[in-house]
Design a protein around this motif. Sequence first.
Motif, PDB file in Angstrom:
ATOM      1  N   LEU A   1       0.809  -1.221   0.000  1.00 29.64           N
ATOM      2  CA  LEU A   1       0.000   0.000   0.000  1.00 29.64           C
ATOM      3  C   LEU A   1       0.840   1.269   0.000  1.00 29.64           C
ATOM      4  O   LEU A   1       0.454   2.283  -0.594  1.00 29.64           O
ATOM      5  CB  LEU A   1      -0.929   0.023   1.222  1.00 29.64           C
ATOM      6  CG  LEU A   1      -1.984  -1.075   1.314  1.00 29.64           C
ATOM      7  CD1 LEU A   1      -2.706  -0.985   2.662  1.00 29.64           C
ATOM      8  CD2 LEU A   1      -2.981  -0.951   0.180  1.00 29.64           C
ATOM      9  N   TYR A   2       1.975   1.217   0.681  1.00 26.62           N
ATOM     10  CA  TYR A   2       2.794   2.416   0.865  1.00 26.62           C
ATOM     11  C   TYR A   2       4.213   2.158   0.347  1.00 26.62           C
ATOM     12  O   TYR A   2       4.901   1.250   0.829  1.00 26.62           O
ATOM     13  CB  TYR A   2       2.846   2.807   2.346  1.00 26.62           C
ATOM     14  CG  TYR A   2       1.477   2.950   2.969  1.00 26.62           C
ATOM     15  CD1 TYR A   2       0.695   4.074   2.729  1.00 26.62           C
ATOM     16  CD2 TYR A   2       0.963   1.946   3.787  1.00 26.62           C
ATOM     17  CE1 TYR A   2      -0.564   4.206   3.297  1.00 26.62           C
ATOM     18  CE2 TYR A   2      -0.297   2.061   4.361  1.00 26.62           C
ATOM     19  CZ  TYR A   2      -1.058   3.194   4.109  1.00 26.62           C
ATOM     20  OH  TYR A   2      -2.312   3.319   4.668  1.00 26.62           O
ATOM     21  N   PRO A   3       4.670   2.955  -0.634  1.00 26.61           N
ATOM     22  CA  PRO A   3       6.009   2.757  -1.208  1.00 26.61           C
ATOM     23  C   PRO A   3       7.121   2.757  -0.171  1.00 26.61           C
ATOM     24  O   PRO A   3       8.110   2.029  -0.310  1.00 26.61           O
ATOM     25  CB  PRO A   3       6.149   3.932  -2.171  1.00 26.61           C
ATOM     26  CG  PRO A   3       4.745   4.255  -2.575  1.00 26.61           C
ATOM     27  CD  PRO A   3       3.926   4.020  -1.337  1.00 26.61           C
ATOM     28  N   VAL A   4       6.976   3.553   0.892  1.00 31.75           N
ATOM     29  CA  VAL A   4       8.024   3.623   1.906  1.00 31.75           C
ATOM     30  C   VAL A   4       8.125   2.298   2.674  1.00 31.75           C
ATOM     31  O   VAL A   4       9.208   1.910   3.122  1.00 31.75           O
ATOM     32  CB  VAL A   4       7.792   4.822   2.863  1.00 31.75           C
ATOM     33  CG1 VAL A   4       6.603   4.571   3.786  1.00 31.75           C
ATOM     34  CG2 VAL A   4       9.062   5.140   3.645  1.00 31.75           C
ATOM     35  N   VAL A   5       6.998   1.591   2.798  1.00 36.48           N
ATOM     36  CA  VAL A   5       7.023   0.269   3.443  1.00 36.48           C
ATOM     37  C   VAL A   5       7.519  -0.782   2.446  1.00 36.48           C
ATOM     38  O   VAL A   5       8.213  -1.730   2.826  1.00 36.48           O
ATOM     39  CB  VAL A   5       5.636  -0.118   3.995  1.00 36.48           C
ATOM     40  CG1 VAL A   5       5.698  -1.464   4.715  1.00 36.48           C
ATOM     41  CG2 VAL A   5       5.123   0.951   4.952  1.00 36.48           C
TER      42      VAL A   5
END
Length: 297
Positions: free
Chosen positions: A157-161
């Motif tokens: 869901l989140y590019p940083v994750v």
Amino acid sequence: MESESILPDWASTPCIMGIDEAGRGPVLGPMVYGCLYCARSYEKTLSTLNFADSKTLKEEKREELFEKLKANELIGWAVDVIDPRELSAKMLKKIKINLNEISHDSASGLVTRVLNMGVLLTDVYVDTVGDPEKYRIKLSERFPSIKFVVAKKADSLYPVVSGASIVAKVTRDRALRDWVLDETAENMTRDFGSGYPGDPETKSWLEKHQHSVFGFPSLVRFSWGTCTSYSKNMVEVVWESDKTEEDGSSSSSGKRQLKLSSFGVTTSKRKTEEIESSGKSRSKFFQSRKLEQLANF
């Protein structure tokens, strides 16, 4: 292990961070928690770097992306590698520390480490372990100045994750690939497969590398239920121990022996009177290492 020794200028501006793990389920090797962080102003650019849940990528692609993020001066990263022996020791303590608690502590440790470096973290995204809302509250109470988003499948869901997922996965893969076996038994091999309980190659390796007294090599998480089925071939080990009286003093005439059966080993056929120690000497294990019991510290 971390990416920066000197704090970059962008770290003093509001930053975001993602946290994910690799190797939670395997019976072999470490569990690795990884984080990736960057300036909040870099978030849109981050989404163009083609990071994705590491499980959906081939090993070659993960390695390529990891090298790219390492070379990117606008991204920081860090990992926490948890040794398989540490995992088993904590899970088998008298007061047990379960895998969720170990995971939570590792994630919190990464947040603390990055904050202590001087990075201005304002938003942290975490792939959940357990109930997302309870986990979010736990983190928020510990770090009240940070906004936490805890979600299932956060790595997709989140590019940083997603970036953190790659950091964790590549680090674990390399650790397993380069693992140096401490044990020197004959015929030890590295053909242990993926390390997951369902892998036939891993099962075969466990079968061949069990020892009737010492259990498994240190690569193995011996607290895993996967290891229980191999315990039928284990033998009972008896260690001499000094029986300490209630007042804390050691009685020279009260020595006894303790049986270790943490692997669910076969019951000894010795009679009770054969198990009791004569108390004339200490175990050779302790003698050779000049170890003595301390009643007072």
